[in-house]
Design an enzyme around this catalytic site. Structure first.
Site, mmCIF file in Angstrom:
data_model
loop_
_atom_site.group_PDB
_atom_site.id
_atom_site.type_symbol
_atom_site.label_atom_id
_atom_site.label_comp_id
_atom_site.label_asym_id
_atom_site.label_seq_id
_atom_site.Cartn_x
_atom_site.Cartn_y
_atom_site.Cartn_z
ATOM 1 C CD GLU B 42 2.443 -60.167 19.872
ATOM 2 O OE1 GLU B 42 3.146 -61.576 19.833
ATOM 3 O OE2 GLU B 42 1.886 -60.068 18.945
ATOM 4 C CE LYS B 112 3.191 -59.178 14.597
ATOM 5 N NZ LYS B 112 2.453 -60.187 15.340
ATOM 6 C CB CYS B 145 5.222 -61.688 17.731
ATOM 7 S SG CYS B 145 4.517 -63.668 17.864
ATOM 8 C CB VAL B 172 -0.196 -69.214 17.705
ATOM 9 C CG1 VAL B 172 -1.016 -70.347 16.692
ATOM 10 C CG2 VAL B 172 -0.827 -68.809 18.467
#
Lengths: 266, 266
Positions: B42, B112, B145, B172
């Site tokens: 990404e 996205k 993501c 993350v």
């Protein structure tokens, strides 16, 4: 805080009395340990690996009047909820059901929607979405075993406000226990899978009953073999926090207007 | 058989030239190894941890005319598909996009839909469902993501026929890699997550880029740190077998008539 537990059992096919005794013993043990919510495996009254419709009929019972249901109902009368999978007969059909008994009352029955493998021979699939119901200021959702592989089911329960998904199971495939961690995370709910153990007519069941948290922690997990009763004390309202970051709510961030294909895949 | 791979990179925030060079090097290396399908992370052109809208604007580009897009387009001209996350500018808005380039042509852009945390400050969410497109007799789906946490996204891609989900990421949270195993199993699809690594302005990214099979096997997984290029040769048509048992098709066994709550949760 509620004390939420499972009885990982080994029901015996065609041995109704043995299964009744096993459930009674598990309930007595859970009650001694002050368990508030007790979940037994799928088809705990009957065993799993049927070889004929006659066997299904012989092992089935009406809910809540059958002998297994009465054990659960009576067991719950001292201020518990007991949920169990039951081979159910209603009218002329049979269902792989889960029933909840609360404080000595039959609260709800869910008829398994997604039937696994040869269950399609024996059972009629349920035609209602999985239920969410209240008990002691908490909200409980029900689904049964193979329903786990359809993310739609846990999602509907979470949308309807379930703080914990109670999940009687007789697991054969090796994937579910890990997948329930994902179900917890994606919905920020607790899950409780009560699985059976043992080898029955050549089919091996995988145990590892477990409780997972909305953060995907495995709070307790049983062994892959051996019966056991385990529990954990949890504050179910933790499942009301749907924020996975300061800015992301796992339900409100959904984009239903983009999800039409989920219900119109033609 | 297609050789399907990822470039686990470490884009640098505000260092466009460094990121261009990193992508060029990864593409050259993949081409030498005869990779057919290469996925970059990404926001591979820009880095992730923006501190202002001016930074987003400075690092954004038009697809397919921007310099990063041109590198991907040119790289794909020798008979490859290259997919990458791109910080995209279109008109006056910015999007966290993934674009696919096939055989020297820009094939498709996906914007996205589910923005993560502070991305909501910088980007406009996409308003179209995730795309499925053909290349070399196979069918590819795209998501980016945080879309992973919404099971609806992988499900829509599978319903639309994707055999593999290509998934540029800057992860993350610690959950995604395991969850993608569940996405594979529940949809019987391959997945490829191309993640970044490194510490950027205090945010740690988790690497472990991976490819999973329709049976939930991890076919290849990178380390949690360090850039790398990895690939695996796969027959994507294996994802057309949706039977998880002799009697259970993971898509046809769905009960859309019971899933109304998914698109009408009010």
């Amino acid at each position: 805080m509620l004390r939420v537990g499972f009885a990982q059992l080994e029901p015996k096919i065609m041995e109704a009395e043995t299964n009744l005794a096993g459930a009674e013993e598990a309930i007595a043990s859970a009650r001694e340990s002050n368990v508030d919510i007790l979940v037994l495996p799928e088809l705990a009254n009957s065993g799993y690996v049927f070889e004929s419709g006659d066997e299904v009929e012989a092992m089935s019972e009406v809910i809540p009047d059958g002998p297994f249901s009465r054990i659960l109902q009576r067991g719950s009368s001292s201020g518990m909820m007991i949920v169990s999978g039951i081979c159910e007969r209603f009218g002329h059909v049979f269902s792989n059901s889960a029933a909840a008994f609360c404080d000595g009352e039959h609260a709800i029955t869910y008829r398994k929607v997604h039937l696994f493998d040869r269950e399609n021979h024996w059972f009629e699939a349920g035609d209602s979405k999985p239920p969410v119901f209240d008990y002691r200021d908490a909200r409980f959702g029900l689904m049964v075993c193979f329903d786990w592989i359809f993310p739609e089911m846990a999602r509907i329960l979470a949308i309807d406000g379930a703080q914990i998904i109670l999940h009687p199971a007789n697991l054969v495939l090796p994937y579910c226990q890990e997948a329930m961690i994902t179900r917890s995370i994606e919905n920020r709910v607790f899950t409780l899978t009560s699985n059976r153990v043992g080898l029955e007519r050549g089919i091996q069941f995988s145990g590892k009953s477990q409780v997972t948290s909305p953060k995907g922690e495995v709070l307790v997990r049983a062994n892959s073999s051996g019966t056991s009763i385990d529990w954990v004390d949890i504050d179910l309202s933790l499942a009301d926090d749907k924020m996975i970051t300061k800015r992301n709510h796992v339900l409100k961030d959904r984009k239903p207007e983009m999800y039409g294909r989920l219900i119109d895949p033609s």
